[in-house]
Design a protein around this motif. Sequence first.
Motif, PDB file in Angstrom:
ATOM      1  N   GLU A 282      -5.504  -6.981  -3.195  1.00 47.61           N
ATOM      2  CA  GLU A 282      -6.329  -7.063  -1.996  1.00 47.61           C
ATOM      3  C   GLU A 282      -5.652  -6.203  -0.940  1.00 47.61           C
ATOM      4  OE1 GLU A 282      -8.341 -10.373   0.999  1.00 47.61           O
ATOM      5  OE2 GLU A 282      -6.831 -10.991  -0.449  1.00 47.61           O
ATOM      6  N   ASN A 283      -6.399  -5.279  -0.358  1.00 46.04           N
ATOM      7  CA  ASN A 283      -5.851  -4.396   0.663  1.00 46.04           C
ATOM      8  C   ASN A 283      -5.983  -5.084   2.014  1.00 46.04           C
ATOM      9  OD1 ASN A 283      -4.756  -2.159   1.940  1.00 46.04           O
ATOM     10  ND2 ASN A 283      -6.663  -0.978   1.917  1.00 46.04           N
ATOM     11  N   SER A 284      -4.948  -5.830   2.394  1.00 43.78           N
ATOM     12  CA  SER A 284      -4.998  -6.653   3.597  1.00 43.78           C
ATOM     13  C   SER A 284      -4.081  -6.094   4.676  1.00 43.78           C
ATOM     14  CB  SER A 284      -4.580  -8.089   3.256  1.00 43.78           C
ATOM     15  OG  SER A 284      -5.498  -8.680   2.366  1.00 43.78           O
ATOM     16  N   ILE A 285      -4.038  -6.813   5.791  1.00 46.52           N
ATOM     17  CA  ILE A 285      -3.216  -6.420   6.923  1.00 46.52           C
ATOM     18  C   ILE A 285      -2.234  -7.543   7.255  1.00 46.52           C
ATOM     19  CG2 ILE A 285      -3.214  -5.770   9.368  1.00 46.52           C
ATOM     20  CD1 ILE A 285      -6.074  -4.732   8.930  1.00 46.52           C
ATOM     21  N   SER A 286      -0.968  -7.220   7.308  1.00 48.60           N
ATOM     22  CA  SER A 286       0.072  -8.143   7.754  1.00 48.60           C
ATOM     23  C   SER A 286       1.292  -7.305   8.108  1.00 48.60           C
ATOM     24  CB  SER A 286       0.412  -9.158   6.658  1.00 48.60           C
ATOM     25  OG  SER A 286       1.217  -8.560   5.657  1.00 48.60           O
ATOM     26  N   ALA A 287       2.370  -7.976   8.485  1.00 46.71           N
ATOM     27  CA  ALA A 287       3.599  -7.250   8.828  1.00 46.71           C
ATOM     28  C   ALA A 287       4.124  -6.451   7.648  1.00 46.71           C
ATOM     29  CB  ALA A 287       4.659  -8.227   9.322  1.00 46.71           C
ATOM     30  N   GLY A 288       3.753  -6.868   6.428  1.00 49.06           N
ATOM     31  CA  GLY A 288       4.251  -6.180   5.240  1.00 49.06           C
ATOM     32  C   GLY A 288       3.348  -5.093   4.715  1.00 49.06           C
ATOM     33  N   ALA A 289       2.257  -4.792   5.425  1.00 49.53           N
ATOM     34  CA  ALA A 289       1.296  -3.801   4.938  1.00 49.53           C
ATOM     35  C   ALA A 289       1.921  -2.402   4.908  1.00 49.53           C
ATOM     36  CB  ALA A 289       0.058  -3.799   5.825  1.00 49.53           C
TER      37      ALA A 289
END
Length: 461
Positions: A282-289
């Motif tokens: 899943e291409n998501s957004i977080s601090a680890g993206a």
Amino acid sequence: MSAQFAAPTDAAIPIDVIASDQFETFEQQAAPETVAWAKANGFTGKLGQVLCVPSGSGISRALVGWGTEKTRTRDRLHFGYAAVKLPEGVYAIASGLEDDALNEAALAWLLSGYVFDRYKKKSAPKARLVAPQGVDAARIEAIVAGDFLTRDLINIPASDMGPEALEAAFLKVAQEHGATAQAICGDDLLAQNFPMVHAVGRASDQAPRLLDMVWGDDTAPKITLVGKGVCFDTGGLNIKPGASMGLMKKDMGGAATVLGLAHMIMTLGIRVRLRVIVPAVENSISAGAFRPQDVLTSRKGLTVEINNTDAEGRLVLADALALADEETPDLLVCKATLTGAARVALGPDVMPYYTDDDTLAAEIATAGAAVADPLWRMPFWEAYEGMIEPDVADLDNAPAGGFAGSITAALFLRRFVENTANFVHLDIYGWTPSAKPGRTKGGACMSARAMLEVIEARAAK
């Protein structure tokens, strides 16, 4: 929904298929009361017309309009009109079609029976068809079952079809057919050298994974299917606008389509050694993206500069294709909902495909025409290679300028296939925007029937 034909019965209601230019012949041959009823109801044989002829006990027969050759060739699978318009009952084609047309009509009827009712009760078409004589009913049923599997997987939203659920569906297909399968998840991807699959999926709450299935005889031709399994694509830090994000549950359409095709191949028992590889993320957004301007090192060792995190599909496919290429299969097929540029070029119905093998290209074109699965060859245009070569890395995942987006994406993928001579990449859409005969609105199994024809033919040699 039913992906099966009705049992043969003498009580089946006969269907007469009547082309517009054959209506006068029909008038001369049919019972006077049938002709009178057709005229009274404005039936002329126009494509898509369906008329039931009454009898004292119900329906004596059904008339289906077949239009003209010109109207029929604009699209295909027209017999699907009958499947959804006729009332409940068991029907059999009595006249008007033969040979290949009968086969396509039977396929169209079953394909039209699909209903996605996981979240809302819906009524499926209740008309059933007896398989026409001479048609391979078991083959058509296997194709339709694979098609429905693909549609279901695409239609399920990401809330219920994330990487974990896609893995479960993958393993279920493997178990059903006695295939061996494994999943490499999370940080194990780094340990086993799938760094770009890991990078794209690491921001999600559901760990990225590489799914791998093997089935069949090791001495048979080696066929490998690779499908893009991006279960939802926000665009990452280069976040998509809302309108562009609306259909991103279908961004795993490549994975869904290769699973549907694999189901067809294994159900039919085609003599191949089949391998299916799906990078599920899943291409998501977080601090680890992963970020724009990051440079990733692929499984193959090529470095990739990230100029847009929304061009993530080619990254996960690159690692998967590199793995597939390591064993040099006889045929390597890549399916992915990869670029909007492909839709701009060819629209939602026609799938572009890329291969350097002219023989394979011709086989695909012939197969697509034969089974009403439209495809169009596009070029690996060598002059555009420089567009995917940035200054700071071997490759650019999103060349600036916006030109030739589908071609440059295909060229990018080709860099990861060095050993396999017979490689084809299909930039599929995986969606039907509005209902058509044989195709309900929603998830679509595109290019699977054509590639099944190609694989069967090659296996038989």
